[in-house]
Write a protein that holds these residues in place. Structure first.
Motif, short mmCIF file in Angstrom:
data_model
loop_
_atom_site.label_atom_id
_atom_site.label_comp_id
_atom_site.label_asym_id
_atom_site.label_seq_id
_atom_site.Cartn_x
_atom_site.Cartn_y
_atom_site.Cartn_z
N LEU A 52 29.03 60.54 45.77
CA LEU A 52 29.70 59.58 46.21
C LEU A 52 30.93 59.33 46.45
O LEU A 52 31.61 58.78 47.56
N ALA A 53 31.72 60.50 45.73
CA ALA A 53 32.76 60.47 45.63
C ALA A 53 32.84 61.34 47.80
O ALA A 53 33.81 61.20 48.33
N ALA A 54 31.84 62.20 47.88
CA ALA A 54 32.07 62.60 48.52
C ALA A 54 31.58 62.09 50.06
O ALA A 54 32.80 62.14 51.22
N HIS A 55 30.73 60.84 50.01
CA HIS A 55 30.30 60.15 50.12
C HIS A 55 31.49 59.01 51.52
O HIS A 55 31.34 58.63 52.37
N GLU A 56 32.43 59.16 50.23
CA GLU A 56 33.58 58.13 50.79
C GLU A 56 34.08 59.11 51.21
O GLU A 56 35.27 58.41 52.15
N PRO B 177 24.74 42.40 57.02
CA PRO B 177 24.98 42.46 55.28
C PRO B 177 23.12 42.34 55.44
O PRO B 177 23.23 42.80 54.02
N GLN B 178 22.78 41.88 55.89
CA GLN B 178 21.34 40.99 56.16
C GLN B 178 20.62 42.37 56.00
O GLN B 178 18.88 42.35 55.33
N HIS B 179 20.86 43.89 56.06
CA HIS B 179 19.93 44.49 56.12
C HIS B 179 20.44 45.65 55.31
O HIS B 179 19.76 47.31 55.10
N SER B 180 21.52 45.42 54.24
CA SER B 180 21.23 46.53 53.32
C SER B 180 21.70 45.78 52.34
O SER B 180 21.37 44.52 51.42
N TRP B 181 20.52 46.77 50.57
CA TRP B 181 20.53 45.65 49.13
C TRP B 181 22.51 45.97 49.07
O TRP B 181 22.85 47.58 48.71
N ASN B 182 22.21 45.60 48.02
CA ASN B 182 24.24 45.42 47.48
C ASN B 182 23.20 45.56 45.13
O ASN B 182 22.86 44.59 45.22
N ALA B 183 24.31 46.47 45.35
CA ALA B 183 24.55 45.97 43.76
C ALA B 183 25.74 45.04 43.55
O ALA B 183 26.80 45.98 43.44
N PRO B 184 25.99 43.89 42.74
CA PRO B 184 26.98 43.04 42.42
C PRO B 184 27.65 43.47 40.97
O PRO B 184 28.68 43.00 40.42
N GLN B 185 27.03 44.34 40.20
CA GLN B 185 27.57 44.48 38.75
C GLN B 185 28.59 44.78 38.64
O GLN B 185 28.80 46.45 39.65
N ARG B 186 29.66 44.57 37.90
CA ARG B 186 31.49 44.97 38.17
C ARG B 186 31.72 46.38 37.88
O ARG B 186 32.13 47.37 37.97
N PHE B 187 30.56 47.02 36.37
CA PHE B 187 30.43 48.21 36.06
C PHE B 187 29.96 49.33 37.00
O PHE B 187 30.74 49.67 37.36
N THR B 188 28.71 48.91 37.24
CA THR B 188 28.29 49.20 38.12
C THR B 188 30.30 49.89 39.77
O THR B 188 29.54 51.46 39.58
N ASN B 189 30.00 49.42 39.99
CA ASN B 189 31.45 49.63 41.24
C ASN B 189 32.43 50.12 40.65
O ASN B 189 33.22 51.30 40.78
N TRP B 190 33.08 49.86 39.82
CA TRP B 190 33.74 50.31 38.83
C TRP B 190 33.80 51.66 38.61
O TRP B 190 34.19 52.47 39.05
N ALA B 191 32.61 51.99 37.93
CA ALA B 191 32.39 53.70 37.87
C ALA B 191 31.61 54.44 39.15
O ALA B 191 32.23 55.33 39.13
N LEU B 192 31.13 53.78 40.23
CA LEU B 192 30.15 54.37 41.42
C LEU B 192 31.36 54.12 42.92
O LEU B 192 30.80 54.00 43.44
N PHE B 193 32.94 54.37 42.39
CA PHE B 193 34.02 53.97 43.36
C PHE B 193 33.03 52.75 44.77
O PHE B 193 32.89 53.44 45.78
N ASN B 194 32.62 51.22 43.59
CA ASN B 194 32.53 50.24 45.01
C ASN B 194 31.36 50.44 45.58
O ASN B 194 31.13 50.04 46.62
N SER B 195 30.06 51.81 45.36
CA SER B 195 29.09 51.67 46.30
C SER B 195 28.23 51.02 46.43
O SER B 195 27.11 50.53 47.05
N GLY B 196 28.43 50.32 45.66
CA GLY B 196 27.51 49.15 45.70
C GLY B 196 27.53 47.65 46.32
O GLY B 196 26.01 47.30 46.59
N HIS B 197 28.69 47.58 47.37
CA HIS B 197 28.90 46.82 48.07
C HIS B 197 28.42 46.64 49.24
O HIS B 197 29.62 47.54 50.00
#
Length: 338
Positions: free
Chosen positions: A107-111, A261-281
């Motif tokens: 995920l860091a590489a993806h960024e 935006p309707q074509h992607s699934w999102n994970a809005p959980q705070r911790f998921t996004n803190w830990a995974l470089f906001n990839s849930g958005h």
């Protein structure tokens, strides 16, 4: 300090692997990580859209630039440790480090492969090289962002498709896409063979394998194979859940509707996004692929996964349960799509 606090989990995970390995508990890393993510997602709840861009932009970039070298160092450490490890210890170590590479490193590489800075892109390629998946930069940047949520994109999971069938199709499809793209691009150059980046990537992969074999020994190759396979599997798990079942419509003029935006699934959980470089958005990322991760925020009314990534992955690994939960959500998301 708030920035460091929020993004500390990825660094803590890296530190945990050698500590567990020393205690001969590397096998416990994955269940511990899953429990940490699930409980933290429940504890911190759903995040709210940010009021504006966060401060300390350089700090956010430096987190990635520090993380990837540390991940690479852990991989090298694991390869060296494999020289004296038994088969079971080698497998557990390769699996545990592969999880860190797949969850955090990829995920860091993806960024950074989306970065406008050549140095950051090179850092991302180094991370991809460590798992033998350098062509991902070509397929992701040049194809996925253009074809996501269509049948032409191998990295988009179709409704009813199991994660296992998807991963096999996605890996093969992205490989073919990358070769096709590079052949067409390189043929216009003066020296097509030298201009083809896929040739460069293969040479790098073989060079890494040769170096491991000569410097560390044959066991290091077994470690590298396990580590790389696990990391790629986890990366493709992210791909699987990111667009599962969502499809762009064919317009009356024959064109495909614009990716929204309707074509992607999102994970809005705070911790998921803190830990995974906001990839849930994820909807925000597709809207602005080069936007720094700290600038991604939740999109109102964008489709959301039933839980954070950790719990969602567990569901995806059991196809009947996954379909029972997700297929009605796909139907609802398609019905609400403008």
């Amino acid at each position: 300090m708030r920035i460091l606090h929020r993004y500390a989990s990825s660094f803590l995970a890296l530190a945990a692997v050698p500590l567990l390995a020393k205690a001969e508990l590397a096998w416990a890393f994955l269940p511990a990580l899953l429990c940490a993510f699930v409980t933290s997602d429940l504890a911190f709840g759903i995040g709210r859209p940010a009021a504006g861009p966060p401060q300390g932009m350089l700090c956010y970039r430096m987190i990635l630039c520090f993380y990837i070298p540390l991940q690479l160092a852990l991989i090298v450490w694991g390869a060296v440790q494999s020289r004296a490890a038994g088969l079971m210890q080698l497998s557990e170590l390769g699996f545990a480090i592969g999880i860190t590479s797949g969850v955090f490193g990829m995920l860091a590489a993806h960024e950074v492969i989306h970065s406008r800075h050549a140095g950051e892109r090179a850092l991302g390629l180094a991370m991809l090289a460590a798992v033998g998946y350098m062509h991902f930069r070509i397929s992701h940047v040049h194809f996925h962002h253009r074809l996501a949520a269509t049948l032409a994109d191998p990295a988009t999971a179709r409704r009813g498709e199991s994660v296992y069938a998807f991963i096999a199709r996605s890996i093969g499809g992205q490989w073919r896409q990358s070769w096709t793209y590079e052949r067409r691009r390189a043929v216009r150059r003066r020296h097509p063979w030298l201009a083809n980046r896929m040739h460069h990537y293969l040479l790098v992969t073989f060079a890494i394998a040769a170096a491991l074999s000569l410097v560390v020994g044959g066991r290091a190759l077994a470690f590298a194979a396990i580590h790389g396979a696990v990391a790629v599997f986890v990366l493709e798990l992210f791909n699987y859940v990111a667009h599962y079942g969502l499809q762009r419509r064919r317009l009356p003029n024959g064109a495909v509707e614009v990716l929204g935006p309707q074509h992607s699934w999102n994970a809005p959980q705070r911790f998921t996004n803190w830990a995974l470089f906001n990839s849930g958005h994820h909807s925000g990322h597709h809207d602005r692929p080069t936007a720094p991760h700290q600038n991604l925020t939740a999109w109102p009314n964008a489709p959301s996964l039933p839980a954070g990534y950790a719990a969602t992955f567990c569901l995806a690994l059991c196809p009947p349960v996954w379909r029972k939960i997700m297929d009605p959500r796909v139907t609802e998301a398609s019905r609400r799509s403008p």
